[in-house]
Design a protein around this motif. Sequence first.
Motif, PDB file in Angstrom:
ATOM      1  N   HIS A   1     -22.447  44.052  59.408  1.00 21.45           N
ATOM      2  CA  HIS A   1     -23.411  43.207  60.472  1.00 21.45           C
ATOM      3  C   HIS A   1     -24.070  43.403  58.533  1.00 21.45           C
ATOM      4  CE1 HIS A   1     -24.170  43.125  64.353  1.00 21.45           C
ATOM      5  NE2 HIS A   1     -22.880  44.239  64.411  1.00 21.45           N
ATOM      6  N   ASN A   2     -24.340  42.845  57.923  1.00 21.03           N
ATOM      7  CA  ASN A   2     -25.210  42.755  56.365  1.00 21.03           C
ATOM      8  C   ASN A   2     -26.971  42.069  56.867  1.00 21.03           C
ATOM      9  OD1 ASN A   2     -25.868  42.445  53.911  1.00 21.03           O
ATOM     10  ND2 ASN A   2     -24.886  40.311  53.886  1.00 21.03           N
ATOM     11  N   ARG A   3     -27.228  43.369  56.557  1.00 25.11           N
ATOM     12  CA  ARG A   3     -29.114  44.097  57.403  1.00 25.11           C
ATOM     13  C   ARG A   3     -29.325  44.328  55.986  1.00 25.11           C
ATOM     14  NH1 ARG A   3     -26.965  41.542  61.200  1.00 25.11           N
ATOM     15  NH2 ARG A   3     -28.286  42.219  63.076  1.00 25.11           N
ATOM     16  N   GLU A   4     -29.380  43.914  54.844  1.00 21.93           N
ATOM     17  CA  GLU A   4     -30.147  44.132  53.508  1.00 21.93           C
ATOM     18  C   GLU A   4     -29.782  45.277  52.981  1.00 21.93           C
ATOM     19  OE1 GLU A   4     -34.911  44.281  53.863  1.00 21.93           O
ATOM     20  OE2 GLU A   4     -33.950  42.684  54.798  1.00 21.93           O
ATOM     21  N   ASP A   5     -29.851  46.536  52.636  1.00 21.64           N
ATOM     22  CA  ASP A   5     -29.892  47.825  52.264  1.00 21.64           C
ATOM     23  C   ASP A   5     -28.728  48.934  53.128  1.00 21.64           C
ATOM     24  OD1 ASP A   5     -31.391  47.242  50.545  1.00 21.64           O
ATOM     25  OD2 ASP A   5     -33.199  48.032  50.937  1.00 21.64           O
TER      26      ASP A   5
ATOM     27  N   ALA B   1     -22.429  52.822  61.709  1.00 19.57           N
ATOM     28  CA  ALA B   1     -21.625  53.298  60.522  1.00 19.57           C
ATOM     29  C   ALA B   1     -22.030  52.021  59.195  1.00 19.57           C
ATOM     30  CB  ALA B   1     -20.262  53.077  61.046  1.00 19.57           C
ATOM     31  N   ALA B   2     -22.592  52.971  58.622  1.00 22.09           N
ATOM     32  CA  ALA B   2     -23.428  51.986  57.300  1.00 22.09           C
ATOM     33  C   ALA B   2     -23.000  52.620  55.992  1.00 22.09           C
ATOM     34  CB  ALA B   2     -24.954  52.215  56.943  1.00 22.09           C
ATOM     35  N   CYS B   3     -23.395  51.431  54.526  1.00 20.35           N
ATOM     36  CA  CYS B   3     -23.032  52.463  53.621  1.00 20.35           C
ATOM     37  C   CYS B   3     -24.107  51.132  52.629  1.00 20.35           C
ATOM     38  CB  CYS B   3     -21.737  52.463  53.754  1.00 20.35           C
ATOM     39  SG  CYS B   3     -21.580  53.308  51.354  1.00 20.35           S
ATOM     40  N   SER B   4     -24.108  51.750  52.124  1.00 21.96           N
ATOM     41  CA  SER B   4     -25.045  50.704  50.518  1.00 21.96           C
ATOM     42  C   SER B   4     -23.783  49.824  50.241  1.00 21.96           C
ATOM     43  CB  SER B   4     -26.144  51.113  50.239  1.00 21.96           C
ATOM     44  OG  SER B   4     -25.592  52.105  49.613  1.00 21.96           O
ATOM     45  N   ASP B   5     -22.989  50.683  49.897  1.00 25.32           N
ATOM     46  CA  ASP B   5     -21.507  50.181  49.225  1.00 25.32           C
ATOM     47  C   ASP B   5     -20.830  49.304  50.125  1.00 25.32           C
ATOM     48  OD1 ASP B   5     -18.727  50.376  47.949  1.00 25.32           O
ATOM     49  OD2 ASP B   5     -19.568  51.599  46.486  1.00 25.32           O
ATOM     50  N   TRP B   6     -20.269  47.955  50.078  1.00 21.31           N
ATOM     51  CA  TRP B   6     -20.232  47.161  50.395  1.00 21.31           C
ATOM     52  C   TRP B   6     -18.656  47.074  50.606  1.00 21.31           C
ATOM     53  CZ3 TRP B   6     -21.831  43.625  53.785  1.00 21.31           C
ATOM     54  CH2 TRP B   6     -20.910  42.469  54.047  1.00 21.31           C
ATOM     55  N   ASP B   7     -18.245  47.457  49.280  1.00 21.65           N
ATOM     56  CA  ASP B   7     -16.587  47.919  49.130  1.00 21.65           C
ATOM     57  C   ASP B   7     -16.102  48.653  49.648  1.00 21.65           C
ATOM     58  OD1 ASP B   7     -15.855  45.316  47.938  1.00 21.65           O
ATOM     59  OD2 ASP B   7     -16.730  46.106  45.399  1.00 21.65           O
ATOM     60  N   LYS B   8     -17.341  49.612  50.196  1.00 31.03           N
ATOM     61  CA  LYS B   8     -16.751  51.556  50.391  1.00 31.03           C
ATOM     62  C   LYS B   8     -16.986  51.151  51.951  1.00 31.03           C
ATOM     63  CE  LYS B   8     -17.658  56.172  50.201  1.00 31.03           C
ATOM     64  NZ  LYS B   8     -18.601  57.075  49.773  1.00 31.03           N
ATOM     65  N   LEU B   9     -17.577  50.864  52.405  1.00 27.55           N
ATOM     66  CA  LEU B   9     -18.065  50.012  53.813  1.00 27.55           C
ATOM     67  C   LEU B   9     -16.913  49.644  54.859  1.00 27.55           C
ATOM     68  CD1 LEU B   9     -19.381  50.810  56.617  1.00 27.55           C
ATOM     69  CD2 LEU B   9     -20.728  48.482  55.774  1.00 27.55           C
TER      70      LEU B   9
ATOM     71  N   ALA C   1     -31.260  57.870  54.537  1.00 31.43           N
ATOM     72  CA  ALA C   1     -30.866  58.350  53.062  1.00 31.43           C
ATOM     73  C   ALA C   1     -29.665  57.934  53.214  1.00 31.43           C
ATOM     74  CB  ALA C   1     -31.652  59.517  52.722  1.00 31.43           C
ATOM     75  N   LYS C   2     -28.490  58.742  53.184  1.00 33.07           N
ATOM     76  CA  LYS C   2     -26.904  59.248  53.460  1.00 33.07           C
ATOM     77  C   LYS C   2     -26.718  57.236  52.999  1.00 33.07           C
ATOM     78  CE  LYS C   2     -26.233  62.949  56.066  1.00 33.07           C
ATOM     79  NZ  LYS C   2     -26.024  63.096  57.069  1.00 33.07           N
ATOM     80  N   ALA C   3     -27.229  55.940  54.261  1.00 31.94           N
ATOM     81  CA  ALA C   3     -26.752  55.195  53.672  1.00 31.94           C
ATOM     82  C   ALA C   3     -26.289  54.432  52.160  1.00 31.94           C
ATOM     83  CB  ALA C   3     -26.421  54.228  54.708  1.00 31.94           C
ATOM     84  N   SER C   4     -27.937  55.071  51.781  1.00 34.24           N
ATOM     85  CA  SER C   4     -28.583  53.838  50.617  1.00 34.24           C
ATOM     86  C   SER C   4     -27.823  55.265  49.654  1.00 34.24           C
ATOM     87  CB  SER C   4     -30.084  54.595  50.388  1.00 34.24           C
ATOM     88  OG  SER C   4     -30.697  52.807  51.107  1.00 34.24           O
ATOM     89  N   GLU C   5     -27.580  55.788  49.188  1.00 35.88           N
ATOM     90  CA  GLU C   5     -27.034  56.700  48.422  1.00 35.88           C
ATOM     91  C   GLU C   5     -25.274  56.534  48.360  1.00 35.88           C
ATOM     92  OE1 GLU C   5     -27.152  60.635  49.867  1.00 35.88           O
ATOM     93  OE2 GLU C   5     -29.561  61.218  48.721  1.00 35.88           O
ATOM     94  N   GLY C   6     -24.992  55.790  48.888  1.00 33.90           N
ATOM     95  CA  GLY C   6     -23.376  55.502  49.357  1.00 33.90           C
ATOM     96  C   GLY C   6     -22.612  56.309  50.190  1.00 33.90           C
ATOM     97  N   GLU C   7     -22.764  56.553  50.712  1.00 33.91           N
ATOM     98  CA  GLU C   7     -22.067  57.251  52.162  1.00 33.91           C
ATOM     99  C   GLU C   7     -21.430  56.652  53.163  1.00 33.91           C
ATOM    100  OE1 GLU C   7     -22.703  61.431  52.822  1.00 33.91           O
ATOM    101  OE2 GLU C   7     -24.693  61.312  51.103  1.00 33.91           O
ATOM    102  N   ILE C   8     -20.638  57.205  53.630  1.00 34.10           N
ATOM    103  CA  ILE C   8     -20.274  56.570  55.351  1.00 34.10           C
ATOM    104  C   ILE C   8     -21.327  56.701  55.847  1.00 34.10           C
ATOM    105  CG2 ILE C   8     -19.225  55.077  57.670  1.00 34.10           C
ATOM    106  CD1 ILE C   8     -18.884  54.256  54.972  1.00 34.10           C
TER     107      ILE C   8
END
Length: 106
Positions: A66-70, A43-51, A15-22
């Motif tokens: 690791h580019n794992r979809e969402d 350590a995940a984030c749906s916002d690639w640039d932010k990650l 949920a946090k990663a999907s919301e663009g949080e680290i």
Amino acid sequence: MAFGIKKTELAQWKAKASEGEISFLTHFWYDSRFPEHKTVTKAACSDWDKLVAWGKQYGLKEAWIHNREDYPHFDLIGETEKSILELEGKNGKLNQLEKLTGSHFS
């Protein structure tokens, strides 16, 4: 192979990663390529640039994501894992796992 993850922890991480949080998920782990390491933190984030920007501050390279979809993420292990978790104030789970086994993970 992952161990010691509760469904609620995984759901919160997603949920946090999907919301663009680290978002951080620490768990027991075994990989024959790294037998000396017993835990990993994703350590995940749906916002690639932010990650990418977050990783750069710790010397992590975009190519290591690791580019794992969402849930694109860095796998943090060893001293890098410990150091980043301490700096981020997120080392509670790592400390909990160490207490369970009576071991210090590196």
